[in-house]
Motif scaffolding. Structure first.
Motif, PDB file in Angstrom:
ATOM      1  N   MET A  14       1.033  -0.865  -0.393  1.00  0.00           N
ATOM      2  CA  MET A  14       0.228   0.279  -0.379  1.00  0.00           C
ATOM      3  C   MET A  14       1.333   1.303  -0.122  1.00  0.00           C
ATOM      4  N   LYS A  15       0.403   2.625  -0.613  1.00  0.00           N
ATOM      5  CA  LYS A  15       1.471   3.467  -0.655  1.00  0.00           C
ATOM      6  C   LYS A  15      -0.096   4.594  -0.449  1.00  0.00           C
ATOM      7  N   ILE A  16       0.198   5.891   0.242  1.00  0.00           N
ATOM      8  CA  ILE A  16       0.068   6.654   0.666  1.00  0.00           C
ATOM      9  C   ILE A  16       0.148   8.048   0.613  1.00  0.00           C
ATOM     10  N   LEU A  17      -0.112   8.989  -0.274  1.00  0.00           N
ATOM     11  CA  LEU A  17      -0.009  10.277  -0.377  1.00  0.00           C
ATOM     12  C   LEU A  17      -0.223  10.949   0.799  1.00  0.00           C
ATOM     13  N   PHE A  18       0.763  11.405   1.579  1.00  0.00           N
ATOM     14  CA  PHE A  18      -0.452  13.054   2.266  1.00  0.00           C
ATOM     15  C   PHE A  18       0.345  13.877   1.875  1.00  0.00           C
ATOM     16  N   VAL A  19      -1.194  15.169   1.527  1.00  0.00           N
ATOM     17  CA  VAL A  19      -0.701  16.421   0.976  1.00  0.00           C
ATOM     18  C   VAL A  19      -1.386  17.097   2.523  1.00  0.00           C
ATOM     19  N   ILE A  20      -0.530  18.253   2.559  1.00  0.00           N
ATOM     20  CA  ILE A  20      -0.505  19.461   3.386  1.00  0.00           C
ATOM     21  C   ILE A  20      -0.625  20.773   2.909  1.00  0.00           C
ATOM     22  N   PRO A  21      -2.144  21.174   2.867  1.00  0.00           N
ATOM     23  CA  PRO A  21      -2.838  22.682   2.765  1.00  0.00           C
ATOM     24  C   PRO A  21      -1.362  24.274   3.252  1.00  0.00           C
ATOM     25  N   LYS A  22      -1.370  24.737   2.308  1.00  0.00           N
ATOM     26  CA  LYS A  22       0.018  25.848   2.861  1.00  0.00           C
ATOM     27  C   LYS A  22      -1.762  25.872   3.684  1.00  0.00           C
ATOM     28  N   ASN A  23      -0.868  27.120   4.596  1.00  0.00           N
ATOM     29  CA  ASN A  23      -1.209  27.617   6.177  1.00  0.00           C
ATOM     30  C   ASN A  23      -1.478  29.379   6.179  1.00  0.00           C
ATOM     31  N   LYS A  24      -2.424  29.933   7.156  1.00  0.00           N
ATOM     32  CA  LYS A  24      -1.967  31.091   6.501  1.00  0.00           C
ATOM     33  C   LYS A  24      -1.279  31.648   7.193  1.00  0.00           C
ATOM     34  N   SER A  25      -0.348  33.091   7.344  1.00  0.00           N
ATOM     35  CA  SER A  25       0.456  33.579   8.218  1.00  0.00           C
ATOM     36  C   SER A  25       0.242  34.019   9.632  1.00  0.00           C
ATOM     37  N   LEU A  26       1.067  33.723  10.209  1.00  0.00           N
ATOM     38  CA  LEU A  26       0.487  34.465  12.021  1.00  0.00           C
ATOM     39  C   LEU A  26      -0.242  35.678  11.716  1.00  0.00           C
ATOM     40  N   PHE A  27      -0.352  36.158  10.906  1.00  0.00           N
ATOM     41  CA  PHE A  27      -1.331  37.187  10.621  1.00  0.00           C
ATOM     42  C   PHE A  27      -2.670  36.929  10.712  1.00  0.00           C
ATOM     43  N   GLY A  28      -2.924  35.763  10.256  1.00  0.00           N
ATOM     44  CA  GLY A  28      -4.071  35.249   9.009  1.00  0.00           C
ATOM     45  C   GLY A  28      -4.651  35.664   7.419  1.00  0.00           C
ATOM     46  N   ASP A  29      -2.894  36.582   7.613  1.00  0.00           N
ATOM     47  CA  ASP A  29      -3.188  36.658   5.816  1.00  0.00           C
ATOM     48  C   ASP A  29      -3.057  35.475   5.067  1.00  0.00           C
ATOM     49  N   ASP A  30      -3.199  35.929   3.961  1.00  0.00           N
ATOM     50  CA  ASP A  30      -2.972  34.129   2.897  1.00  0.00           C
ATOM     51  C   ASP A  30      -1.385  33.843   2.298  1.00  0.00           C
ATOM     52  N   LYS A  31      -0.583  34.619   2.335  1.00  0.00           N
ATOM     53  CA  LYS A  31       0.670  34.130   2.228  1.00  0.00           C
ATOM     54  C   LYS A  31       1.501  34.006   3.570  1.00  0.00           C
ATOM     55  N   GLY A  32       0.997  32.963   4.470  1.00  0.00           N
ATOM     56  CA  GLY A  32       1.824  32.243   5.050  1.00  0.00           C
ATOM     57  C   GLY A  32       2.697  31.442   4.692  1.00  0.00           C
ATOM     58  N   MET A  33       3.765  30.433   5.287  1.00  0.00           N
ATOM     59  CA  MET A  33       4.881  30.566   4.966  1.00  0.00           C
ATOM     60  C   MET A  33       5.158  29.065   6.038  1.00  0.00           C
ATOM     61  N   THR A  34       5.930  28.042   5.720  1.00  0.00           N
ATOM     62  CA  THR A  34       5.211  26.676   5.989  1.00  0.00           C
ATOM     63  C   THR A  34       7.290  26.391   6.772  1.00  0.00           C
ATOM     64  N   VAL A  35       6.960  27.007   8.066  1.00  0.00           N
ATOM     65  CA  VAL A  35       8.830  27.822   8.299  1.00  0.00           C
ATOM     66  C   VAL A  35       9.143  26.140   9.691  1.00  0.00           C
ATOM     67  N   HIS A  36       8.146  24.925   9.787  1.00  0.00           N
ATOM     68  CA  HIS A  36       8.326  23.698  10.480  1.00  0.00           C
ATOM     69  C   HIS A  36       7.440  22.488   9.794  1.00  0.00           C
ATOM     70  N   PRO A  37       8.413  21.343  10.012  1.00  0.00           N
ATOM     71  CA  PRO A  37       7.446  20.061   9.925  1.00  0.00           C
ATOM     72  C   PRO A  37       6.243  19.909   9.747  1.00  0.00           C
ATOM     73  N   HIS A  38       4.934  19.700   9.845  1.00  0.00           N
ATOM     74  CA  HIS A  38       4.116  19.260  10.004  1.00  0.00           C
ATOM     75  C   HIS A  38       4.431  17.642  11.027  1.00  0.00           C
ATOM     76  N   VAL A  39       4.395  17.918  12.523  1.00  0.00           N
ATOM     77  CA  VAL A  39       4.253  17.135  13.223  1.00  0.00           C
ATOM     78  C   VAL A  39       3.377  15.835  12.716  1.00  0.00           C
ATOM     79  N   GLY A  40       2.428  16.098  12.620  1.00  0.00           N
ATOM     80  CA  GLY A  40       1.279  15.149  12.953  1.00  0.00           C
ATOM     81  C   GLY A  40       1.717  13.996  11.263  1.00  0.00           C
ATOM     82  N   ILE A  41       1.836  14.589  10.581  1.00  0.00           N
ATOM     83  CA  ILE A  41       2.433  14.134   9.095  1.00  0.00           C
ATOM     84  C   ILE A  41       3.597  13.159   9.506  1.00  0.00           C
ATOM     85  N   ALA A  42       4.787  13.441  10.333  1.00  0.00           N
ATOM     86  CA  ALA A  42       5.638  13.360  10.668  1.00  0.00           C
ATOM     87  C   ALA A  42       5.406  12.055  11.247  1.00  0.00           C
TER      88      ALA A  42
END
Length: 125
Positions: free
Chosen positions: A1-29
């Protein structure tokens, strides 16, 4: 079996749509490590790092997952919804959603977005 995990982009800490991933997603890890230990193939697409649907489609075509998992945070629900729409336009591979939003809204998510399954809380097994 093979699983592809997809992580959507996030909003920034200020709530705008230009957030940047700054750390790995722990749950997916955690899930990836658990699955690999049980001989399940895993690939990950992080939209926050690479907002390129061609790259996502290439991973789907090359990796040929049996299942696609997507994590959903309530404050970024719109990004996840859009990503699911893009995936469903391309493939019939079942999509399972998890994450805090699923735990909060329960079954309603199945009415709101074109996913096939939803898993709430911690569900490695």
């Amino acid at each position: 079996m093979k699983i592809l995990f997809v992580i959507p982009k996030n909003k920034s800490l200020f709530g705008d749509d230009k957030g940047m991933t700054v750390h790995p997603h722990v749950g997916i890890a955690y899930l990836s490590a658990f699955l690999k230990q049980n001989n399940v193939g895993v690939a990950i697409f992080d939209e926050g790092l690479e907002e390129d649907y061609k790259k996502l489609y290439s991973i789907i075509d090359d990796f040929k997952p049996d299942l696609i998992g997507i994590t959903i945070f309530s404050y970024c629900y719109g990004f996840a919804h859009n990503l699911v729409e893009k995936i469903k336009e391309r493939t019939k591979i079942p999509i399972v959603a998890g994450g805090p939003h699923i735990s909060a809204v329960n079954r309603k998510i199945l009415e709101d977005i074109k996913i096939d399954f939803a898993i709430k809380q911690e569900r490695e097994f």
